[in-house]
Design a protein around this motif. Sequence first.
Motif, PDB file in Angstrom:
ATOM      1  N   ALA A 119     -14.668 -37.412  32.194  1.00 16.74           N
ATOM      2  CA  ALA A 119     -15.848 -37.701  31.372  1.00 16.74           C
ATOM      3  C   ALA A 119     -15.610 -37.311  29.920  1.00 16.74           C
ATOM      4  CB  ALA A 119     -17.064 -36.963  31.933  1.00 16.74           C
ATOM      5  N   ASN A 127     -26.317 -40.296  28.689  1.00 18.22           N
ATOM      6  CA  ASN A 127     -26.132 -40.081  27.251  1.00 18.22           C
ATOM      7  C   ASN A 127     -27.288 -39.279  26.676  1.00 18.22           C
ATOM      8  OD1 ASN A 127     -25.698 -40.230  24.491  1.00 18.22           O
ATOM      9  ND2 ASN A 127     -25.030 -42.361  24.540  1.00 18.22           N
ATOM     10  N   TYR A 162     -22.294 -38.544  32.412  1.00 19.36           N
ATOM     11  CA  TYR A 162     -22.299 -39.775  31.620  1.00 19.36           C
ATOM     12  C   TYR A 162     -23.685 -40.151  31.097  1.00 19.36           C
ATOM     13  CZ  TYR A 162     -17.591 -40.320  33.448  1.00 19.36           C
ATOM     14  OH  TYR A 162     -16.272 -40.104  33.770  1.00 19.36           O
ATOM     15  N   TRP A 175     -16.020 -39.640  26.547  1.00 14.83           N
ATOM     16  CA  TRP A 175     -16.810 -39.354  25.351  1.00 14.83           C
ATOM     17  C   TRP A 175     -15.943 -39.210  24.115  1.00 14.83           C
ATOM     18  CZ3 TRP A 175     -21.482 -40.798  25.551  1.00 14.83           C
ATOM     19  CH2 TRP A 175     -22.201 -40.717  26.745  1.00 14.83           C
ATOM     20  N   ASN A 176     -14.696 -38.799  24.284  1.00 15.13           N
ATOM     21  CA  ASN A 176     -13.766 -38.763  23.139  1.00 15.13           C
ATOM     22  C   ASN A 176     -13.512 -40.159  22.621  1.00 15.13           C
ATOM     23  OD1 ASN A 176     -13.280 -36.015  22.749  1.00 15.13           O
ATOM     24  ND2 ASN A 176     -11.726 -35.940  24.349  1.00 15.13           N
ATOM     25  N   TYR A 221     -27.295 -30.001  23.243  1.00 19.96           N
ATOM     26  CA  TYR A 221     -27.817 -30.796  24.366  1.00 19.96           C
ATOM     27  C   TYR A 221     -29.260 -30.394  24.653  1.00 19.96           C
ATOM     28  CZ  TYR A 221     -27.565 -33.034  29.046  1.00 19.96           C
ATOM     29  OH  TYR A 221     -27.761 -33.824  30.173  1.00 19.96           O
ATOM     30  N   PRO A 253     -22.034 -39.214  21.593  1.00 18.50           N
ATOM     31  CA  PRO A 253     -20.714 -38.713  21.966  1.00 18.50           C
ATOM     32  C   PRO A 253     -20.419 -37.283  21.522  1.00 18.50           C
ATOM     33  CG  PRO A 253     -20.536 -40.977  21.211  1.00 18.50           C
ATOM     34  CD  PRO A 253     -21.947 -40.543  20.940  1.00 18.50           C
ATOM     35  N   GLU A 254     -20.817 -36.898  20.314  1.00 13.89           N
ATOM     36  CA  GLU A 254     -20.494 -35.546  19.839  1.00 13.89           C
ATOM     37  C   GLU A 254     -21.176 -34.485  20.700  1.00 13.89           C
ATOM     38  OE1 GLU A 254     -20.709 -32.777  15.797  1.00 13.89           O
ATOM     39  OE2 GLU A 254     -21.258 -34.898  15.713  1.00 13.89           O
ATOM     40  N   MET A 276     -22.210 -34.875  23.769  1.00 16.95           N
ATOM     41  CA  MET A 276     -21.660 -34.945  25.122  1.00 16.95           C
ATOM     42  C   MET A 276     -20.260 -34.342  25.191  1.00 16.95           C
ATOM     43  SD  MET A 276     -24.112 -36.037  26.943  1.00 16.95           S
ATOM     44  CE  MET A 276     -23.200 -36.192  28.485  1.00 16.95           C
ATOM     45  N   ARG A 277     -19.463 -34.514  24.149  1.00 10.95           N
ATOM     46  CA  ARG A 277     -18.141 -33.869  24.125  1.00 10.95           C
ATOM     47  C   ARG A 277     -18.293 -32.349  24.193  1.00 10.95           C
ATOM     48  NH1 ARG A 277     -16.809 -37.988  20.339  1.00 10.95           N
ATOM     49  NH2 ARG A 277     -17.332 -36.635  18.585  1.00 10.95           N
ATOM     50  N   GLY A 280     -15.700 -42.432  22.718  1.00 15.97           N
ATOM     51  CA  GLY A 280     -16.975 -42.909  22.142  1.00 15.97           C
ATOM     52  C   GLY A 280     -17.111 -42.558  20.680  1.00 15.97           C
TER      53      GLY A 280
END
Length: 201
Positions: free
Chosen positions: A194, A100, A98, A198-199, A49, A104-105, A107-108, A201
């Motif tokens: 959340a 972005n 949320y 993301w899972n 991130y 997704p990866e 954020m997970r 996504g």
Amino acid sequence: MTGLIPWQQRLSNGTEDIQDEVIRWYQQTRHGKAYVPNMIWGTLQTEAYASVILRRVVDFLGVPDDVAAGVAKRMERQQVLYDGEHHYDVILGEQALYTNVGGPEVMRGQMERLLRDIELPSLTLGILPTAAEVSVVPMPGFNVYDGGRAHYELVSSGVDITDPDELALHEKAFNAVSRATSYGDAASRLISKALTFWNRG
């Protein structure tokens, strides 16, 4: 007193130097506070991130590209969460879960990090629900450090506030947000929701 220094000036040598400065702020702050409505607080960011965030900073501002070094320093700053000498009260807006950053990866991994670290004794982590009614006008995020200083990060500048009357208003604003914030199991449920998003996504 209010101090304002443009980011392009502060980051003229890249991101590593300012991360060193932030490390000193956190090391000197035994009890800090942060309200971050739209993204994850830097001291809780995963490496992935943080890499996306600093890459965007470098590209947007056109400053020297030392993203890897800046990220390494940001990870170093997180040691204050584990040394037993500091405590941080942190409120994230539900939107931060949320927004972005990296897909997704990334954020997970970030949601999993929050679910793990919410139990840290050095951290009081709350989530301000999107529809919560807060008894203060909407405002940008800010940090409050020991030694009488509040800090904002704006598009073009970092702003430091040291006037005691202004700092008192920041404490009042933080307390108002805190009263509307979910903590403990309720905060964990919002983060888990959340993560489920993301899972998918």
